[in-house]
Design a protein around this motif. Structure first.
Motif: not given
Length: 261
Positions: A140-141, A144, A146, A225, A229, A246, A249-250, A253-255
């Motif tokens: 999850e961490r 990312h 996009l 990308y 990354y 990554s 942070p990207v 993007s969201f998680h």
């Protein structure tokens, strides 16, 4: 009082597909000289609405919502997968692969092993599931998501097929490598599996990333990308979302939240 967002989104999970996609299609797996070939699907908590036609199995989910009145029945998951597969693919000439259904029904992170000699490659010969909390939280961490663009109307990914057994074997191995990278929380191995999967897509089904109807230069965006990354791949054919691996942070993007129960 019911949560209005959950009421709107429904309780059927979402599905995210990672490396190895297309090996679930019998027209691909029948040419695999090194079976089984694997791919990875991840079941997600439905806490956002993904774009349609963007690689998150929203069409399959819509069928499931109607079939099961908005929530998964309490029955064995393999039964649900087959019931949903039959409901969605009735009368279709290009059926959706069973990975769509499995990703919605099975919790956690799943490796699906497809062998054309087993049920004609329609359903996996074996499924291995990861629900370890440390592994789930790590993915999850570092993953990312996009947004790019949905598949346009008129887009068809199967116009050109280069079903080279060597490339198909590599595709199936990319799914195994992806799952092991997740299991061992190996960021760079995960990125390599994404990059390898995309190389296989380009070789086997070039219209997945290049087609006259596409407005975005998917190959150029992907390369940018991948250079910046450890790895990147698209959520599905024709774009949709870009999955980027990554520790950093990207931007934009969201998680996602993985469903483990």
């Amino acid at each position: 009082m019911p949560d209005p967002l959950q009421t709107y989104l429904g309780r059927i999970p979402l599905r995210m597909a990672l490396a190895g996609g297309w090996i679930d299609q019998p027209f691909v797996s029948r040419h695999n000289p090194d079976p089984p070939g694997s791919m990875v699907v991840v079941s997600l908590v439905p806490n956002f609405r993904p774009m349609d036609r963007a690689g998150f199995a929203t069409g399959t989910r819509a069928v499931a919502m109607r079939l099961w009145n908005g929530r998964l029945p309490r029955r064995p998951p393999d039964q649900l997968v087959r019931e949903l597969y039959a409901a969605e693919n009735q009368g279709r000439t290009d059926p959706s692969g069973s990975q769509d259904m499995i990703g919605l029904v099975y919790p956690g992170i799943n490796r699906l092993d497809y062998d054309y000699r087993v049920e004609g490659g329609i359903f996996p010969a074996h499924i291995e599931t990861l629900t370890d909390r440390r592994v789930v939280r790590w993915l999850e961490r570092v993953l990312h998501v996009l947004p790019v663009e949905p598949r346009p109307e008129g887009y068809y990914p199967l116009g050109h097929r280069n079903l080279d057994p060597a490339w198909i074997a590599r595709l199936g191995r990319s799914g195994r490598d992806c799952f092991e990278a997740i299991r061992h929380r190996d960021l760079h191995a995960l990125g390599r599996s994404f990059n390898e999967c995309m190389a296989c897509w380009e070789a086997i089904l070039p219209d997945t990333v290049r087609h006259p109807t596409l407005r975005v230069d998917l190959k150029a965006l992907l390369r940018a990308y991948q250079r910046r990354y450890p790895g990147a791949m698209y959520s599905g054919c024709g774009g949709g979302y870009l999955f980027v691996v990554s520790e950093e942070p990207v931007p934009g993007s969201f998680h996602v939240q993985i469903r483990v129960e």
